[in-house]
Write a protein that holds these residues in place. Structure first.
Motif, PDB file in Angstrom:
ATOM      1  N   SER A  13       0.851  -1.198   0.000  1.00  0.00           N
ATOM      2  CA  SER A  13       0.000   0.000   0.000  1.00  0.00           C
ATOM      3  C   SER A  13       0.880   1.239   0.000  1.00  0.00           C
ATOM      4  O   SER A  13       1.881   1.297   0.717  1.00  0.00           O
ATOM      5  CB  SER A  13      -0.880   0.005   1.252  1.00  0.00           C
ATOM      6  N   ARG A  15      -0.457   4.354   0.678  1.00  0.00           N
ATOM      7  CA  ARG A  15      -1.067   5.484   1.403  1.00  0.00           C
ATOM      8  C   ARG A  15      -0.373   5.720   2.741  1.00  0.00           C
ATOM      9  O   ARG A  15       0.123   4.776   3.379  1.00  0.00           O
ATOM     10  CB  ARG A  15      -2.579   5.302   1.527  1.00  0.00           C
ATOM     11  N   SER A  18      -1.395   3.775   5.911  1.00  0.00           N
ATOM     12  CA  SER A  18      -1.542   2.337   5.626  1.00  0.00           C
ATOM     13  C   SER A  18      -1.393   1.457   6.868  1.00  0.00           C
ATOM     14  O   SER A  18      -0.407   1.552   7.608  1.00  0.00           O
ATOM     15  CB  SER A  18      -0.476   1.943   4.594  1.00  0.00           C
ATOM     16  N   ILE A  19      -2.365   0.578   7.052  1.00  0.00           N
ATOM     17  CA  ILE A  19      -2.265  -0.407   8.147  1.00  0.00           C
ATOM     18  C   ILE A  19      -1.119  -1.372   7.856  1.00  0.00           C
ATOM     19  O   ILE A  19      -0.398  -1.805   8.756  1.00  0.00           O
ATOM     20  CB  ILE A  19      -3.587  -1.199   8.301  1.00  0.00           C
ATOM     21  N   ASN A  20      -0.946  -1.704   6.578  1.00  0.00           N
ATOM     22  CA  ASN A  20       0.132  -2.639   6.217  1.00  0.00           C
ATOM     23  C   ASN A  20       1.505  -2.070   6.559  1.00  0.00           C
ATOM     24  O   ASN A  20       2.391  -2.788   7.024  1.00  0.00           O
ATOM     25  CB  ASN A  20       0.043  -2.983   4.725  1.00  0.00           C
ATOM     26  N   GLU A  79      -4.956  -6.576  -0.033  1.00  0.00           N
ATOM     27  CA  GLU A  79      -5.495  -7.218  -1.236  1.00  0.00           C
ATOM     28  C   GLU A  79      -6.314  -6.173  -1.986  1.00  0.00           C
ATOM     29  O   GLU A  79      -7.099  -5.461  -1.372  1.00  0.00           O
ATOM     30  CB  GLU A  79      -6.407  -8.366  -0.791  1.00  0.00           C
ATOM     31  N   ASN A  81      -8.954  -6.056  -5.008  1.00  0.00           N
ATOM     32  CA  ASN A  81      -9.790  -6.839  -5.932  1.00  0.00           C
ATOM     33  C   ASN A  81      -9.322  -8.287  -6.030  1.00  0.00           C
ATOM     34  O   ASN A  81      -9.117  -8.837  -7.108  1.00  0.00           O
ATOM     35  CB  ASN A  81      -9.853  -6.151  -7.303  1.00  0.00           C
ATOM     36  N   ARG A  82      -9.123  -8.847  -4.827  1.00  0.00           N
ATOM     37  CA  ARG A  82      -8.751 -10.265  -4.654  1.00  0.00           C
ATOM     38  C   ARG A  82      -7.386 -10.615  -5.250  1.00  0.00           C
ATOM     39  O   ARG A  82      -7.106 -11.780  -5.542  1.00  0.00           O
ATOM     40  CB  ARG A  82      -9.828 -11.201  -5.232  1.00  0.00           C
ATOM     41  N   SER A 115      -5.836  -7.075   6.000  1.00  0.00           N
ATOM     42  CA  SER A 115      -7.026  -6.414   5.460  1.00  0.00           C
ATOM     43  C   SER A 115      -8.021  -6.111   6.569  1.00  0.00           C
ATOM     44  O   SER A 115      -8.156  -6.900   7.516  1.00  0.00           O
ATOM     45  CB  SER A 115      -7.685  -7.345   4.434  1.00  0.00           C
ATOM     46  N   PRO A 116      -8.750  -5.001   6.448  1.00  0.00           N
ATOM     47  CA  PRO A 116      -9.832  -4.760   7.409  1.00  0.00           C
ATOM     48  C   PRO A 116     -10.974  -5.755   7.215  1.00  0.00           C
ATOM     49  O   PRO A 116     -11.821  -5.929   8.092  1.00  0.00           O
ATOM     50  CB  PRO A 116     -10.305  -3.341   7.095  1.00  0.00           C
TER      51      PRO A 116
HETATM   52  C1  FNR Z   1      -9.550  -2.672  -1.520  1.00  0.00           C
HETATM   53  N1  FNR Z   1      -9.769  -3.380  -0.342  1.00  0.00           N
HETATM   54  C2  FNR Z   1      -9.936  -4.751  -0.384  1.00  0.00           C
HETATM   55  N2  FNR Z   1      -9.933  -5.507   0.768  1.00  0.00           N
HETATM   56  C3  FNR Z   1     -10.021  -6.852   0.713  1.00  0.00           C
HETATM   57  O1  FNR Z   1      -9.968  -7.516   1.751  1.00  0.00           O
HETATM   58  N3  FNR Z   1     -10.147  -7.500  -0.490  1.00  0.00           N
HETATM   59  C4  FNR Z   1     -10.172  -6.831  -1.673  1.00  0.00           C
HETATM   60  O2  FNR Z   1     -10.268  -7.456  -2.709  1.00  0.00           O
HETATM   61  C5  FNR Z   1     -10.087  -5.401  -1.629  1.00  0.00           C
HETATM   62  N4  FNR Z   1     -10.073  -4.671  -2.792  1.00  0.00           N
HETATM   63  C6  FNR Z   1      -9.708  -3.342  -2.759  1.00  0.00           C
HETATM   64  C7  FNR Z   1      -9.466  -2.657  -3.955  1.00  0.00           C
HETATM   65  C8  FNR Z   1      -9.011  -1.361  -3.913  1.00  0.00           C
HETATM   66  C9  FNR Z   1      -8.720  -0.651  -5.228  1.00  0.00           C
HETATM   67  C10 FNR Z   1      -8.832  -0.691  -2.678  1.00  0.00           C
HETATM   68  C11 FNR Z   1      -8.326   0.733  -2.646  1.00  0.00           C
HETATM   69  C12 FNR Z   1      -9.109  -1.331  -1.514  1.00  0.00           C
HETATM   70  C13 FNR Z   1      -9.750  -2.686   0.951  1.00  0.00           C
HETATM   71  C14 FNR Z   1      -8.345  -2.683   1.547  1.00  0.00           C
HETATM   72  O3  FNR Z   1      -8.125  -3.926   2.192  1.00  0.00           O
HETATM   73  C15 FNR Z   1      -8.221  -1.557   2.557  1.00  0.00           C
HETATM   74  O4  FNR Z   1      -8.343  -0.315   1.878  1.00  0.00           O
HETATM   75  C16 FNR Z   1      -6.926  -1.634   3.339  1.00  0.00           C
HETATM   76  O5  FNR Z   1      -6.978  -0.745   4.415  1.00  0.00           O
HETATM   77  C17 FNR Z   1      -5.745  -1.304   2.476  1.00  0.00           C
HETATM   78  O6  FNR Z   1      -4.573  -1.489   3.222  1.00  0.00           O
HETATM   79  P1  FNR Z   1      -3.755  -0.286   3.853  1.00  0.00           P
HETATM   80  O7  FNR Z   1      -3.725   0.830   2.836  1.00  0.00           O
HETATM   81  O8  FNR Z   1      -4.511   0.151   5.086  1.00  0.00           O
HETATM   82  O9  FNR Z   1      -2.432  -0.842   4.184  1.00  0.00           O
END
Ligand code: FNR
Length: 184
Positions: A13, A15, A18-20, A79, A81-82, A115-116
């Motif tokens: 990520s 941003r 970012s949690i990651n 992740e 979009n998977r 992931s959240p």
């Molecule tokens: C996501 N997110 C997401 N989450 C998930 O569990 N499976 C997925 O397929 C997706 N797809 C997805 C697509 C796009 C374009 C975005 C921006 C987000 C949500 C994602 O897990 C969430 O935003 C996390 O917080 C991203 O991690 P960071 O930025 O917090 O590290």
């Protein structure tokens, strides 16, 4: 004294909040003394294009050198979009070229997806493993690390919750063993 292995940490990520990235920093804190973790930034790498790689941009060269100089690699990724977020897949592609000069080969690796959501980034985790098989990176199998409900990992002050610590500790300890076993 035992050897200290340098670990390139790639965060999927870009941003700021970012949690990651927070998980990557927490793992750096928890890592045993035999591992030295350092985040290698991937956000300024132009989208991979063989045409521009004829005269590689400075960012490609710096990334390849940083990666090539490390003993091991750790991916911490959400992740999208998977699957694997585009910036991380791009970094994997940049590191794999020029043809025959991959920066990845034989570096022990591991992935933790965060992931959240409830599924914990399983799709990204395994798509990433698929690329790493091709790039000859032996990826740690156990413990698998799909961290779901990640919104609860850190408190408002940004501290890792006590409940989450043991798993992250077991993950990074296992990775230290994996690196020692697989580093040639
Ligand atoms: C996501 N997110 C997401 N989450 C998930 O569990 N499976 C997925 O397929 C997706 N797809 C997805 C697509 C796009 C374009 C975005 C921006 C987000 C949500 C994602 O897990 C969430 O935003 C996390 O917080 C991203 O991690 P960071 O930025 O917090 O590290």
């Amino acid at each position: 004294m035992s050897k200290v292995y340098s670990v390139a940490v790639l965060v999927g990520s870009l941003r700021k909040a970012s949690i990651n990235r927070k998980v990557a920093l927490a793992l750096a804190d928890l890592a045993p003394a035999t591992l030295s973790l350092k985040i290698i930034e991937i956000g300024d790498l132009p989208l991979y294009n063989e045409d521009i790689d004829v005269n590689p941009p400075a960012s490609y060269t710096a990334f390849r050198q940083a990666l090539g100089g490390c003993d091991a690699v750790l991916f911490v990724t959400p992740e999208y979009n998977r699957s694997v977020p585009a910036p991380l897949k791009n970094a994997i592609d940049v590191g794999s070229r020029p043809y025959g000069q991959s920066s990845w080969g034989n570096k022990p690796g591991a992935v933790i997806s965060v992931s959240p959501g409830a599924v914990g980034g399983f799709g990204a985790n395994h798509h990433l493993r698929q690329s790493m098989v091709f790039l000859n990176v032996p990826m740690m199998q156990q413990p698998e690390a799909y961290v779901g409900n990640a919104g609860a990992l850190f408190d408002d002050a940004g501290h890792l919750s006590e409940k989450s610590k043991p798993f992250l500790q077991s993950f990074i300890d296992a990775f230290a063993t994996w690196v020692e076993q697989h580093k040639k």
